[in-house]
Design a protein around this motif. Structure first.
Motif, PDB file in Angstrom:
ATOM      1  N   ASP A   1     -71.314  53.135 -40.744  1.00  0.00           N
ATOM      2  CA  ASP A   1     -70.753  52.569 -41.979  1.00  0.00           C
ATOM      3  C   ASP A   1     -70.022  51.058 -41.275  1.00  0.00           C
ATOM      4  N   LEU A   2     -69.895  50.532 -40.288  1.00  0.00           N
ATOM      5  CA  LEU A   2     -70.232  49.118 -39.437  1.00  0.00           C
ATOM      6  C   LEU A   2     -68.658  49.419 -39.241  1.00  0.00           C
ATOM      7  N   SER A   3     -67.216  50.309 -39.103  1.00  0.00           N
ATOM      8  CA  SER A   3     -66.303  50.644 -38.676  1.00  0.00           C
ATOM      9  C   SER A   3     -65.704  50.689 -37.517  1.00  0.00           C
ATOM     10  N   GLY A   4     -66.887  50.907 -36.849  1.00  0.00           N
ATOM     11  CA  GLY A   4     -66.408  51.354 -35.189  1.00  0.00           C
ATOM     12  C   GLY A   4     -67.505  51.317 -34.136  1.00  0.00           C
ATOM     13  N   GLY A   5     -67.659  51.736 -33.124  1.00  0.00           N
ATOM     14  CA  GLY A   5     -68.703  51.497 -32.799  1.00  0.00           C
ATOM     15  C   GLY A   5     -68.645  52.212 -30.754  1.00  0.00           C
ATOM     16  N   TYR A   6     -69.638  51.139 -29.732  1.00  0.00           N
ATOM     17  CA  TYR A   6     -69.067  51.939 -29.036  1.00  0.00           C
ATOM     18  C   TYR A   6     -70.589  50.211 -27.681  1.00  0.00           C
ATOM     19  N   VAL A   7     -69.320  50.000 -27.000  1.00  0.00           N
ATOM     20  CA  VAL A   7     -70.652  48.955 -25.732  1.00  0.00           C
ATOM     21  C   VAL A   7     -71.637  49.467 -25.236  1.00  0.00           C
ATOM     22  N   ILE A   8     -72.192  49.227 -24.769  1.00  0.00           N
ATOM     23  CA  ILE A   8     -73.551  49.700 -23.622  1.00  0.00           C
ATOM     24  C   ILE A   8     -72.656  48.179 -23.090  1.00  0.00           C
ATOM     25  N   ASP A   9     -73.320  48.458 -21.765  1.00  0.00           N
ATOM     26  CA  ASP A   9     -73.494  47.792 -20.564  1.00  0.00           C
ATOM     27  C   ASP A   9     -74.050  48.020 -19.063  1.00  0.00           C
ATOM     28  N   HIS A  10     -75.370  47.574 -19.311  1.00  0.00           N
ATOM     29  CA  HIS A  10     -76.314  48.424 -18.230  1.00  0.00           C
ATOM     30  C   HIS A  10     -75.552  47.760 -16.604  1.00  0.00           C
ATOM     31  N   ARG A  11     -74.650  46.690 -16.514  1.00  0.00           N
ATOM     32  CA  ARG A  11     -74.011  46.687 -15.589  1.00  0.00           C
ATOM     33  C   ARG A  11     -73.041  48.266 -15.004  1.00  0.00           C
ATOM     34  N   ILE A  12     -72.506  48.810 -16.278  1.00  0.00           N
ATOM     35  CA  ILE A  12     -71.630  49.407 -15.580  1.00  0.00           C
ATOM     36  C   ILE A  12     -72.470  51.469 -15.918  1.00  0.00           C
ATOM     37  N   ASP A  13     -73.197  51.648 -17.007  1.00  0.00           N
ATOM     38  CA  ASP A  13     -73.835  52.405 -17.013  1.00  0.00           C
ATOM     39  C   ASP A  13     -75.845  51.819 -18.013  1.00  0.00           C
ATOM     40  N   PRO A  14     -76.552  51.881 -16.622  1.00  0.00           N
ATOM     41  CA  PRO A  14     -78.300  51.112 -16.618  1.00  0.00           C
ATOM     42  C   PRO A  14     -78.449  52.797 -17.997  1.00  0.00           C
ATOM     43  N   ASP A  15     -78.119  53.646 -17.889  1.00  0.00           N
ATOM     44  CA  ASP A  15     -78.673  54.753 -18.127  1.00  0.00           C
ATOM     45  C   ASP A  15     -78.336  54.722 -19.969  1.00  0.00           C
ATOM     46  N   ASP A  16     -77.430  54.963 -20.332  1.00  0.00           N
ATOM     47  CA  ASP A  16     -76.599  54.695 -21.026  1.00  0.00           C
ATOM     48  C   ASP A  16     -77.125  53.531 -22.241  1.00  0.00           C
ATOM     49  N   TRP A  17     -77.542  52.112 -20.983  1.00  0.00           N
ATOM     50  CA  TRP A  17     -77.983  51.133 -21.952  1.00  0.00           C
ATOM     51  C   TRP A  17     -79.315  51.348 -22.374  1.00  0.00           C
ATOM     52  N   LEU A  18     -80.529  52.308 -21.863  1.00  0.00           N
ATOM     53  CA  LEU A  18     -82.043  52.285 -22.126  1.00  0.00           C
ATOM     54  C   LEU A  18     -81.908  52.783 -23.049  1.00  0.00           C
ATOM     55  N   LEU A  19     -81.369  53.970 -22.937  1.00  0.00           N
ATOM     56  CA  LEU A  19     -81.200  55.132 -23.512  1.00  0.00           C
ATOM     57  C   LEU A  19     -80.813  54.448 -25.370  1.00  0.00           C
ATOM     58  N   ALA A  20     -79.886  54.030 -25.120  1.00  0.00           N
ATOM     59  CA  ALA A  20     -79.281  53.578 -26.682  1.00  0.00           C
ATOM     60  C   ALA A  20     -80.245  51.724 -26.899  1.00  0.00           C
ATOM     61  N   VAL A  21     -80.868  51.531 -26.366  1.00  0.00           N
ATOM     62  CA  VAL A  21     -81.872  50.182 -26.188  1.00  0.00           C
ATOM     63  C   VAL A  21     -83.263  50.658 -27.416  1.00  0.00           C
ATOM     64  N   TYR A  22     -83.783  52.498 -27.214  1.00  0.00           N
ATOM     65  CA  TYR A  22     -84.966  53.004 -27.629  1.00  0.00           C
ATOM     66  C   TYR A  22     -84.698  53.516 -28.640  1.00  0.00           C
ATOM     67  N   ARG A  23     -83.211  53.638 -28.921  1.00  0.00           N
ATOM     68  CA  ARG A  23     -83.120  54.495 -29.947  1.00  0.00           C
ATOM     69  C   ARG A  23     -83.397  53.482 -31.803  1.00  0.00           C
ATOM     70  N   ASP A  24     -83.548  54.255 -31.945  1.00  0.00           N
ATOM     71  CA  ASP A  24     -83.699  53.414 -34.305  1.00  0.00           C
ATOM     72  C   ASP A  24     -82.286  53.112 -34.067  1.00  0.00           C
ATOM     73  N   THR A  25     -81.778  52.138 -33.321  1.00  0.00           N
ATOM     74  CA  THR A  25     -80.136  52.040 -34.076  1.00  0.00           C
ATOM     75  C   THR A  25     -80.560  50.247 -34.000  1.00  0.00           C
ATOM     76  N   LEU A  26     -79.327  49.638 -34.849  1.00  0.00           N
ATOM     77  CA  LEU A  26     -79.128  48.432 -34.587  1.00  0.00           C
ATOM     78  C   LEU A  26     -78.310  48.016 -33.249  1.00  0.00           C
ATOM     79  N   LEU A  27     -78.205  47.206 -33.097  1.00  0.00           N
ATOM     80  CA  LEU A  27     -77.460  46.664 -31.736  1.00  0.00           C
ATOM     81  C   LEU A  27     -77.083  45.028 -31.704  1.00  0.00           C
ATOM     82  N   VAL A  28     -75.697  44.889 -32.159  1.00  0.00           N
ATOM     83  CA  VAL A  28     -74.846  44.060 -31.691  1.00  0.00           C
ATOM     84  C   VAL A  28     -75.526  43.008 -31.067  1.00  0.00           C
TER      85      VAL A  28
END
Length: 422
Positions: free
Chosen positions: A83-110
């Motif tokens: 609903d665009l009211s929240g979310g979370y940050v991905i940061d490749h420098r801090i956690d490249p695992d979460d970053w790459l997982l989010a990149v290859y999900r079927d989801t928008l990235l602001v």
């Protein structure tokens, strides 16, 4: 300036390490390496009918491999909630695992919010990397062929430009981005993959100054009025696909326009619901509602939730046809007089009329407070008219675009139900 369709939550499990601290040197032997995640994304898109079940026969699957999404996502990005009211940050420098997982999900990235921080959700997003499923749908409708001359409006980080360049060839694609910083980043991202489409920095409203005619026009930002510069540059027989977003609410329609061989008018069909970041210069200033001396209150048996549920089912298009200057500025559940209620606010794009509609579950009726032309009455009258017509869905509507106006029709082009000047 891409789509705002999203997934809704952060993964809550930890995964084994599968990248180093630089995106350019990934360990792909792990089950969670980039190649595995890309294959998984392609399988998801196939299951969702957004890619062909035979990837080897679908150029889009090949393009996803030729222009991997992670090359176009910055180190730091925001994953919005549904609903665009929240979310979370991905940061490749801090956690490249979460970053790459989010990149290859079927989801928008602001990826950008003006000059502000991406975590500040009070600032509207100004750039994003679109949800892959939405991108595949647009490219399916666009149907670019090898060698086609293509104009893209809204380069952003360059991902869809990379997909298109793989299909039509570098020299056949012109992509325009108004933000100089994004334009420079897109060129760099594309160059690292050996792709070299023509990236232009500037306002795309007037179309391209590099070439005068295109087989395909691909638009990646919300459009309220289709600019004359685009329609005049689409060759006879050409196709344009864009997010058509009139001001009736928060969402819009995927619009596919085709240029007939012998007519100056473009004919369009609506192909699905969507929401995109608006094109620069096409977002409108909507007055903020507030109580005034001439407020009038009344009751109705209609429920605003009925209206919102009908929006993606064809009513949104019908409302644009019969009340093009009506905007829904709020539609959500919130506290009202110390009770949870569904609150809708309406505004006018041409005067200071407004309405507040409150559906309190403690009552069987809905309260409307309005001033000016009675926007609540106009909204519910339009809804009842749509119901009397049999609740026509988007597949029964079409759009003509001529030199000076847009005409919405129902069932057949000769049955116009609304028009507005361009």
């Amino acid at each position: 300036m891409p789509s705002l369709l999203t997934h809704d939550r952060r993964p809550n499990t930890k995964h084994s390490r599968y990248t180093t601290l630089t995106k350019d040197h990934m360990i792909v032997t792990s089950p969670h390496g980039r190649d595995y995640l890309l294959r998984d994304l392609i399988e998801t898109l196939i299951i969702n009918n957004e890619l062909s079940a035979r990837p080897s026969d679908d150029w889009r699957s090949q393009a996803l491999r030729a222009a991997p999404r992670d090359h176009f996502v910055p180190d730091r990005a925001w994953v919005p909630s549904r609903d665009l009211s929240g979310g979370y940050v991905i940061d490749h420098r801090i956690d490249p695992d979460d970053w790459l997982l989010a990149v290859y999900r079927d989801t928008l990235l602001v990826t950008k919010r003006g000059d502000g921080d991406i975590i500040d959700t009070s600032v509207p997003a100004t750039s994003a990397v679109s949800r892959p499923g939405v991108v595949m749908r647009f490219l399916e409708l666009l149907q670019p062929q090898p060698g086609d001359r293509v104009l893209e409006v809204g380069t952003a980080s360059g991902w869809t430009a990379g997909l298109l360049a793989h299909r039509v060839g570098d020299g056949n694609l012109i992509t325009i981005e108004i933000d100089p910083e994004l334009s420079t980043t897109a060129k760099q991202n594309l160059s690292k993959l050996g792709l070299a489409p023509i990236v232009v920095t500037g306002d795309a409203t007037m179309g391209s100054t590099v070439r005068e005619e295109f087989d395909r026009i691909h638009v990646t930002c919300g459009v309220r009025n289709v600019p004359q510069g685009w329609t005049s540059q689409l060759r006879p027989g050409g196709v344009m696909v864009l997010p058509w977003m009139p001001a009736h609410g928060q969402r819009g329609e995927i619009l596919k326009l085709q240029a007939p061989l012998i007519s100056p008018w473009l004919i369009g069909r609506f192909c699905g619901s969507t929401s995109f970041i608006m094109m620069s210069g096409q977002d409108v200033d909507i007055p903020t509602s507030g109580r005034r001396a001439d407020d009038e209150s009344s009751w109705t048996s209609m429920r605003p939730t009925q209206v919102m549920e009908a929006m993606p089912r064809g009513f949104g298009i019908f409302l644009t046809a019969v009340a093009p200057d009506l905007a829904i500025t709020k539609a959500k559940r919130e506290e009202h007089n110390d009770r949870a209620a569904f609150v809708m606010e309406l505004a006018s794009l041409r005067d200071d009329s407004y309405a507040t509609i409150v559906a309190d579950p403690a009552y069987d009726r809905t309260c409307m407070t309005q001033s000016g032309r009675g926007l609540g009455d106009i909204l519910f009258q339009a809804y009842r008219q749509w119901v009397r017509l049999g609740k026509p869905g988007r597949d029964r509507f079409g759009l003509w675009i001529g030199p000076d106006r847009e005409v919405i029709w129902l069932d057949r082009p000769s049955n116009a139900i609304g028009a507005r000047n361009r």
